[in-house]
Design a protein around this motif. Structure first.
Motif, mmCIF file in Angstrom:
data_model
loop_
_atom_site.group_PDB
_atom_site.id
_atom_site.type_symbol
_atom_site.label_atom_id
_atom_site.label_comp_id
_atom_site.label_asym_id
_atom_site.label_seq_id
_atom_site.Cartn_x
_atom_site.Cartn_y
_atom_site.Cartn_z
ATOM 1 N N TRP A 93 -4.594 -1.083 58.530
ATOM 2 C CA TRP A 93 -5.025 -1.239 57.141
ATOM 3 C C TRP A 93 -6.474 -0.739 56.960
ATOM 4 C CZ3 TRP A 93 -5.025 -5.115 60.718
ATOM 5 C CH2 TRP A 93 -6.189 -5.869 60.873
ATOM 6 N N PRO A 94 -6.893 -0.520 55.710
ATOM 7 C CA PRO A 94 -8.263 -0.100 55.414
ATOM 8 C C PRO A 94 -9.118 -1.314 55.015
ATOM 9 C CG PRO A 94 -6.881 0.307 53.516
ATOM 10 C CD PRO A 94 -6.015 -0.401 54.527
ATOM 11 N N PRO A 95 -10.016 -1.772 55.868
ATOM 12 C CA PRO A 95 -10.817 -2.948 55.523
ATOM 13 C C PRO A 95 -11.599 -2.807 54.220
ATOM 14 C CG PRO A 95 -11.032 -2.458 57.857
ATOM 15 C CD PRO A 95 -10.303 -1.311 57.248
ATOM 16 N N CYS A 96 -11.945 -1.570 53.855
ATOM 17 C CA CYS A 96 -12.700 -1.361 52.615
ATOM 18 C C CYS A 96 -11.811 -1.374 51.375
ATOM 19 C CB CYS A 96 -13.492 -0.059 52.690
ATOM 20 S SG CYS A 96 -15.039 -0.227 53.603
ATOM 21 N N GLY A 97 -10.499 -1.496 51.576
ATOM 22 C CA GLY A 97 -9.618 -1.692 50.435
ATOM 23 C C GLY A 97 -8.965 -0.468 49.858
ATOM 24 N N ARG A 98 -9.145 0.694 50.479
ATOM 25 C CA ARG A 98 -8.511 1.900 49.947
ATOM 26 C C ARG A 98 -8.227 2.880 51.087
ATOM 27 N NH1 ARG A 98 -13.691 1.393 48.561
ATOM 28 N NH2 ARG A 98 -15.192 2.983 49.261
ATOM 29 N N PHE A 99 -7.113 3.566 50.958
ATOM 30 C CA PHE A 99 -6.751 4.619 51.895
ATOM 31 C C PHE A 99 -7.312 5.945 51.387
ATOM 32 C CE2 PHE A 99 -3.468 1.468 52.700
ATOM 33 C CZ PHE A 99 -3.160 1.606 54.053
ATOM 34 N N SER A 100 -7.755 6.785 52.299
ATOM 35 C CA SER A 100 -8.066 8.162 51.908
ATOM 36 C C SER A 100 -6.734 8.881 51.685
ATOM 37 C CB SER A 100 -8.871 8.869 53.000
ATOM 38 O OG SER A 100 -8.052 9.120 54.144
ATOM 39 N N ALA A 101 -6.780 10.085 51.086
ATOM 40 C CA ALA A 101 -5.548 10.827 50.828
ATOM 41 C C ALA A 101 -4.809 11.125 52.129
ATOM 42 C CB ALA A 101 -5.873 12.122 50.089
#
Length: 267
Positions: A93-101
């Motif tokens: 998962w992305p701890p910062c809350g967003r996936f890159s493309a």
């Protein structure tokens, strides 16, 4: 087995929440062990894998001593022992809350493979049959993304050298005497764990596009074979992209301090 899976599922969820503000691999390794033992586990089933960024592309990474950078994914492969019975679970998962493309493209492929392979889990099917299906799905997906060339399926083994899953019980691979060709029976528990591991620098004949460099993703669930199909014992842990991003962006119950901590960790 149900209780062991429940313990590690609840514990990983708490660890995922902590990752919003605490970005050391060692802190997350400590958190998962604490949560498992506070819920009744006697010990961990194996040394936790906590791989941030490119460390997630190391299949059995074990150092757990690096800081997770802003924008990186974190891969955690964990399990606990409850009165002799083991669990085995992985989320990325992305701890910062967003996936890159690029992260989202790869994650979506691995998630779809995970879900399609779980559908195949039923009495009479073998792990080898499920594995072959996963390989076909992933090779096709990797080719569409330009990660491996047409007719270059041998490159697949550089990017995913593991099987789709294994039996699970009183050992992580329980039992090694069971072959992957053995038909699954009701009461058996197996894992389903597709993944992709793209190193930061090219190795051998692997030629993944630069945007995918240093990304490692695995999604692993425990699956109980039932009389009529299957039951996912780790289904309570989010894995859909909207669920993960919502979880990572949840407010702290009105806590301004926690909101500041989350923003600071992502900068």
């Amino acid at each position: 087995m149900r209780e062991s899976a429940s313990i590690v599922s609840q514990s990983l969820l708490q660890t995922m929440l902590l990752s919003r503000t605490h970005r050391e691999e060692s802190q997350l390794a400590a958190k998962i062990e604490y949560e498992c033992k506070m819920r009744g586990a006697q010990r961990m089933a194996f040394h936790p894998v906590v791989g941030g960024g490119a460390n997630g592309s190391v299949v059995h990474y074990s150092r757990n001593d690096k800081k997770i950078k802003s924008g990186d994914l974190v891969l955690m492969d964990v399990g606990c022992e409850y009165h002799g019975y083991l669990s085995d679970l992985t989320r990325t998962w992305p701890p910062c809350g967003r996936f890159s493309a690029a992260q989202e493209e790869l994650y979506s492929l691995i998630l779809e493979t995970n879900k399609e392979c779980i559908k195949l889990c039923k009495p009479g099917t073998s792990i080898r049959e499920i594995h072959h299906h996963s390989v076909k799905m992933l090779i096709s997906g990797f080719q569409e993304l330009g990660i491996i060339g047409k007719g270059k399926s041998i490159q697949y083994n550089y990017l995913n050298p593991t099987s789709i899953g294994h039996s699970l019980g009183m050992d992580i691979h329980d039992s090694t005497s069971l072959t992957s060709d053995k038909p699954l029976e009701p009461g058996v528990v197996i894992t389903i764990e597709p993944g992709i591991y793209i190193p930061s620098v090219p190795i051998l004949n692997e030629k993944a596009p630069d945007r995918f460099r240093g990304i490692g993703i695995r999604i692993e669930d425990e699956v109980l074979i039932t009389e009529n199909g299957h039951e996912v014992l780790t289904a309570s842990v989010p894995k859909e992209i909207p669920h993960l991003t919502t979880l990572m962006n949840m407010g702290g119950g009105g806590s301004t301090t926690e909101s500041h901590e989350v923003r600071a960790a992502c900068n």
